[in-house]
Scaffold this motif. Sequence first.
Motif, short mmCIF file in Angstrom:
data_model
loop_
_atom_site.label_atom_id
_atom_site.label_comp_id
_atom_site.label_asym_id
_atom_site.label_seq_id
_atom_site.Cartn_x
_atom_site.Cartn_y
_atom_site.Cartn_z
N GLY A 1 -1.72 1.01 -5.55
CA GLY A 1 -2.79 1.80 -6.14
C GLY A 1 -2.58 3.27 -5.78
N VAL A 2 -3.68 3.98 -5.62
CA VAL A 2 -3.64 5.40 -5.28
C VAL A 2 -4.19 5.59 -3.87
CG1 VAL A 2 -4.53 7.69 -5.84
CG2 VAL A 2 -3.87 6.12 -7.67
N SER A 3 -3.46 6.29 -3.04
CA SER A 3 -3.90 6.54 -1.67
C SER A 3 -4.96 7.63 -1.65
CB SER A 3 -2.70 6.97 -0.81
OG SER A 3 -3.13 7.37 0.48
N ASN A 4 -5.96 7.46 -0.78
CA ASN A 4 -6.97 8.50 -0.58
C ASN A 4 -6.68 9.31 0.68
OD1 ASN A 4 -7.61 6.66 1.38
ND2 ASN A 4 -9.66 6.17 0.59
N ALA B 1 0.86 -1.18 0.00
CA ALA B 1 0.00 0.00 0.00
C ALA B 1 0.90 1.23 0.00
CB ALA B 1 -0.92 0.01 1.22
N VAL B 2 0.39 2.33 -0.51
CA VAL B 2 1.20 3.54 -0.67
C VAL B 2 1.89 3.93 0.63
CG1 VAL B 2 1.12 6.00 -1.23
CG2 VAL B 2 -0.17 4.37 -2.61
N GLY B 3 1.17 3.82 1.74
CA GLY B 3 1.72 4.26 3.02
C GLY B 3 2.71 3.31 3.67
N ASN B 4 2.95 2.15 3.06
CA ASN B 4 3.81 1.14 3.69
C ASN B 4 5.26 1.22 3.21
OD1 ASN B 4 1.48 0.31 4.90
ND2 ASN B 4 1.33 -1.64 3.83
N LEU B 5 5.78 2.43 3.16
CA LEU B 5 7.14 2.64 2.68
C LEU B 5 8.16 1.86 3.51
CD1 LEU B 5 9.35 4.04 1.03
CD2 LEU B 5 9.17 5.99 2.61
N HIS B 6 8.01 1.87 4.83
CA HIS B 6 8.99 1.21 5.69
C HIS B 6 9.07 -0.28 5.39
CE1 HIS B 6 10.75 0.83 10.05
NE2 HIS B 6 11.65 0.65 9.10
N PHE C 1 -6.23 3.16 -9.37
CA PHE C 1 -7.39 2.69 -8.63
C PHE C 1 -7.14 2.95 -7.14
CE2 PHE C 1 -4.44 -0.84 -8.68
CZ PHE C 1 -4.51 -1.35 -7.38
N THR C 2 -8.19 3.07 -6.37
CA THR C 2 -8.06 3.36 -4.94
C THR C 2 -7.47 2.16 -4.21
OG1 THR C 2 -9.96 4.85 -5.01
CG2 THR C 2 -9.28 4.05 -2.84
N ASP C 3 -6.43 2.42 -3.45
CA ASP C 3 -5.75 1.36 -2.71
C ASP C 3 -6.54 1.08 -1.44
OD1 ASP C 3 -3.81 -0.49 -2.05
OD2 ASP C 3 -2.16 0.84 -2.60
N ALA C 4 -7.41 0.05 -1.48
CA ALA C 4 -8.26 -0.30 -0.35
C ALA C 4 -8.36 -1.81 -0.26
CB ALA C 4 -9.65 0.31 -0.51
N TYR C 5 -8.75 -2.31 0.92
CA TYR C 5 -8.77 -3.76 1.17
C TYR C 5 -9.58 -4.51 0.14
CZ TYR C 5 -9.55 -8.23 3.48
OH TYR C 5 -9.62 -9.58 3.75
#
Length: 322
Positions: free
Chosen positions: A113-116, A81-86, A140-144
């Motif tokens: 995908g794309v983070s909202n 997911a976009v926020g999981n850089l670490h 596309f929206t990055d969601a579960y």
Amino acid sequence: MLNKHYKFLLKCALAIPFIFVVDFCGILTHLYELDFETHYYYPLHNDSVATLDYKYLQLPAFSDNQDKSNPPRLTILVKSAVGNLHRRLVIRRTWGYESRFSDVHIRCAFLLGVSNEGVSRNEDAEAESKQHGDIIRADFTDAYFNNTIKTMMGLRWASEHFNHSDFYMFVDDDYYVSVKNVLRFLGKGRETHHQSELFAGFVFQSTPLRHKFSKWYVSLQEYPFDKWPPYITAGAFILSREALLKMYRIGSTVPLFRFDDIYLGIVALKAHIPVHHCDGFLFHRPAYYGPDSYSNVIASHGFGDPLEMERVWNECRSANYA
């Protein structure tokens, strides 16, 4: 007479919550399910096929740049997911490190995908892609419940842009992976003892959850049968090139299902590709008592803390298990 009337009302008052609880827990719903072996078909209705023509925002530096004289033995596609850089940074220096084995060609890329959660996160993902050159990202929206789209995006990219790898491993970014054990499972050199259309991982045979309080609740209208097709947990699985190309071709004609592992099971059944269970793929994380306890693990779920995963992986690598 009056007492009988009150007793009747009391019974009704007690029965209504009971019926509500029974319905909410899905107990009676099972009585109306259709027998899978007799009645299974999919799609259920004249469902339109969801478009998979999402626009790519970033592609790996090695897309469409295939050395056919030395194709990869293994291409790893990490669902992140976009926020999981670490997590991605840790994977790049552990099991996603492409140059780990000098005699085996391996590629690794991340599916996003794309983070909202704001413009800055998406801009960070774009900068990360430029820096590392290993991100496949679409609009596309990055969601579960868009994991099916993400998985199909990976199949599409591999089919259209990087289709010369012998095998493809799809894996979530909260997994421990031993690439050494993956390669041992696949076989030495360019040969393999597996069937040409390999779809392998942890196989489930289960029934739909009818509990309305569940995150994975499925109504009879969505899926009326009493069990799922055999499926592989989508957290980690391996496809041969032949199986991947066929799964994408067949999957492109099948309406998407919101659970990606169930969807791949449906597609595999339609494509006549058997699911292959491998004990090295673990859905539940085993207790770690040192490297020897992970000597035969190919992939294990349950490493949400990337630093812990890195510690375990480094210990297993030092013991020659990773």
